[in-house]
Enzyme design. Structure first.
Site, PDB file in Angstrom:
ATOM      1  N   HIS A 179      28.997 -88.873  34.194  1.00 34.47           N
ATOM      2  CA  HIS A 179      28.590 -89.495  35.456  1.00 34.47           C
ATOM      3  C   HIS A 179      28.315 -90.992  35.249  1.00 34.47           C
ATOM      4  O   HIS A 179      28.848 -91.841  35.969  1.00 34.47           O
ATOM      5  CB  HIS A 179      27.343 -88.756  35.964  1.00 34.47           C
ATOM      6  CG  HIS A 179      26.741 -89.335  37.205  1.00 34.47           C
ATOM      7  ND1 HIS A 179      26.764 -88.676  38.412  1.00 34.47           N
ATOM      8  CD2 HIS A 179      26.083 -90.491  37.429  1.00 34.47           C
ATOM      9  CE1 HIS A 179      26.150 -89.414  39.324  1.00 34.47           C
ATOM     10  NE2 HIS A 179      25.732 -90.530  38.753  1.00 34.47           N
ATOM     11  N   GLU A 180      27.509 -91.286  34.232  1.00 30.27           N
ATOM     12  CA  GLU A 180      27.149 -92.686  33.985  1.00 30.27           C
ATOM     13  C   GLU A 180      28.354 -93.518  33.569  1.00 30.27           C
ATOM     14  O   GLU A 180      28.471 -94.684  33.948  1.00 30.27           O
ATOM     15  CB  GLU A 180      26.069 -92.772  32.903  1.00 30.27           C
ATOM     16  CG  GLU A 180      24.753 -92.111  33.284  1.00 30.27           C
ATOM     17  CD  GLU A 180      24.205 -92.661  34.584  1.00 30.27           C
ATOM     18  OE1 GLU A 180      24.300 -93.875  34.802  1.00 30.27           O
ATOM     19  OE2 GLU A 180      23.698 -91.865  35.392  1.00 30.27           O
ATOM     20  N   HIS A 234      30.329 -94.748  36.504  1.00 24.45           N
ATOM     21  CA  HIS A 234      29.747 -95.967  37.081  1.00 24.45           C
ATOM     22  C   HIS A 234      30.126 -97.186  36.243  1.00 24.45           C
ATOM     23  O   HIS A 234      30.564 -98.205  36.756  1.00 24.45           O
ATOM     24  CB  HIS A 234      28.223 -95.886  37.069  1.00 24.45           C
ATOM     25  CG  HIS A 234      27.631 -94.965  38.071  1.00 24.45           C
ATOM     26  ND1 HIS A 234      27.894 -95.042  39.416  1.00 24.45           N
ATOM     27  CD2 HIS A 234      26.735 -93.954  37.938  1.00 24.45           C
ATOM     28  CE1 HIS A 234      27.204 -94.109  40.060  1.00 24.45           C
ATOM     29  NE2 HIS A 234      26.489 -93.428  39.178  1.00 24.45           N
TER      30      HIS A 234
HETATM   31 ZN   LIG Z   1      24.812 -92.231  39.428  1.00 28.85          ZN
END
Ligand SMILES: [Zn+2]
Length: 387
Positions: A68-69, A72
């Protein structure tokens, strides 16, 4: 906020850190999986199996948050935002606060990337678990897969709450920013929504406790309080940055931070500077040029009996770029840099020439006074920012 962190790995040029709080969470997750979730869903297994499943589940949850990170960060880097590290904090998505997006579009795509990755992962795990059922894979494996499917969707859902600085709050802010052309106002609204959400979770948690759900209720209260405080903090930092944005660094330079000569004996340095002056790292200057840095770490390396015979010039190390800032940068840049590097002061240089020191406390004092002057009468104190 992220004071105790451990470097975990390096991937695609990013350093991945894990906050100590995350280790506690990981232990809690393992425990709640092994003693609650898995035994309830698959009652026929042995206790040891539940613990192994719990451990793998927690590890994979951790990897899911890394994915997830990373989503980003990869998008952020593509739109030109320097992001060198990721810190896994309590609920993942908080580590990204350091980056300041350049446009509503850039912020939007950076913010949605994480939840999209989580949704895709969740779908993938659920599909695998369904396929495993058809192929009659062993129960523990299917159990872990379906847990990972659900938890990734929950992760996406939680992060999509329109509560700044969660991803959903960032999406909200990017839309408001696009619409109002005012980043500060957009941040203020998004942070307010974040605080309201925080209180809402606290209220739901309290209700839960009254109805007998103690643990679930406490979790909600904890998350709610956490959301409230990060929303507040993110907004205050944004306001600080805005207050400093147009200020030249020049006006914050403290020249009381004496430039030390390389010939100063170490014992005098300890007595006169380390014990008496503010700050812990001092600049060594010869011919007006910054020659190096010296602090307790360098002094510690030599035995005390040699302090009188050695000079600080003999101890000094090169001043790393993270400790310096160019005089033509803005005060907001200095603030950002100190925050990123966790420093309370920076040396201001013009090329190799040392001009002085800029301190976090001077920046904060300035902003606090500026906001006091700007705040409407009768609003005393309520607008003072920061620590
Ligand atoms: Zn996030």
């Amino acid at each position: 906020m992220f004071q105790k962190r451990i470097e975990l790995l390096q991937l695609f040029g990013f350093r991945v850190y894990v906050d100590v709080s995350w280790l506690i969470i990981a232990a809690l997750v393992t425990w709640s999986l092994a003693s609650g979730v898995f035994p309830q869903s698959y009652p026929e297994l042995r206790p040891l199996t539940y613990w192994i499943m719990g451990l793998i589940g927690a590890l994979m949850l951790f990897l899911s948050i890394v994915v997830h990170e990373f989503s980003h960060s990869l998008v952020a880097r593509r739109s030109g935002l320097p992001m060198k590290s990721i810190t896994l904090f309590l609920f993942g998505g908080v580590a990204e606060m350091e980056a300041q997006p350049k446009s509503p579009g850039a912020e939007f795509s950076m913010a949605v990337a994480g939840p999209i990755a989580s949704i895709l992962l969740g779908g993938l795990f659920l599909a695998l678990s369904a396929w495993g059922l058809a192929q009659s894979w062993p129960t523990p494996l299917r159990g872990i897969l379906s847990y990972l499917g659900v938890i990734n969707l929950v992760l996406a859902g939680f992060n999509l709450l329109p509560a700044f600085p969660l991803d959903g709050g960032r999406i909200l802010r990017s839309l408001l920013w696009h619409w109002k052309h005012d980043l500060l106002a957009a941040t203020q609204i998004a942070a307010r929504v974040g605080r309201v959400f925080g209180w809402l979770l606290v209220a739901i948690g309290a209700l839960n406790i009254f109805r007998g759900g103690l643990v679930g209720g406490l979790w909600l209260i904890l998350i709610g309080l956490f959301l409230r405080s990060i929303a507040q903090r993110a907004y205050q930092e944004m306001r600080l940055r805005f207050a400093l944005r147009d200020e030249a660094l020049q006006r914050f330079i403290d020249d009381d931070a004496a430039a030390l000569s390389p010939d100063l004996p170490v014992d005098e340095f300890v007595e006169e500077y380390l014990y008496r002056r503010r700050g812990r790292t001092f600049a060594i200057v010869a011919d007006g040029k910054l020659k190096g840095c010296v602090g307790p770490a360098q002094v510690r390396r030599i035995p005390k009996r040699n302090w009188a015979r050695k000079t600080i010039g003999q101890l000094s190390r090169r001043c790393p770029p993270k400790r310096r800032i160019g005089v033509d940068e803005s005060a907001a840049d200095a603030f950002d840099k100190m925050r990123r590097q966790r420093l309370r002061s920076l040396f201001v240089v013009d090329g190799e020439r040392l001009l002085g020191t800029v301190r976090l406390e001077s920046l904060l004092r300035f902003v606090s006074a500026k906001l006091d002057l700007e705040s409407p009468a009768g609003d005393e104190g309520s607008r003072s920012p920061g620590p």
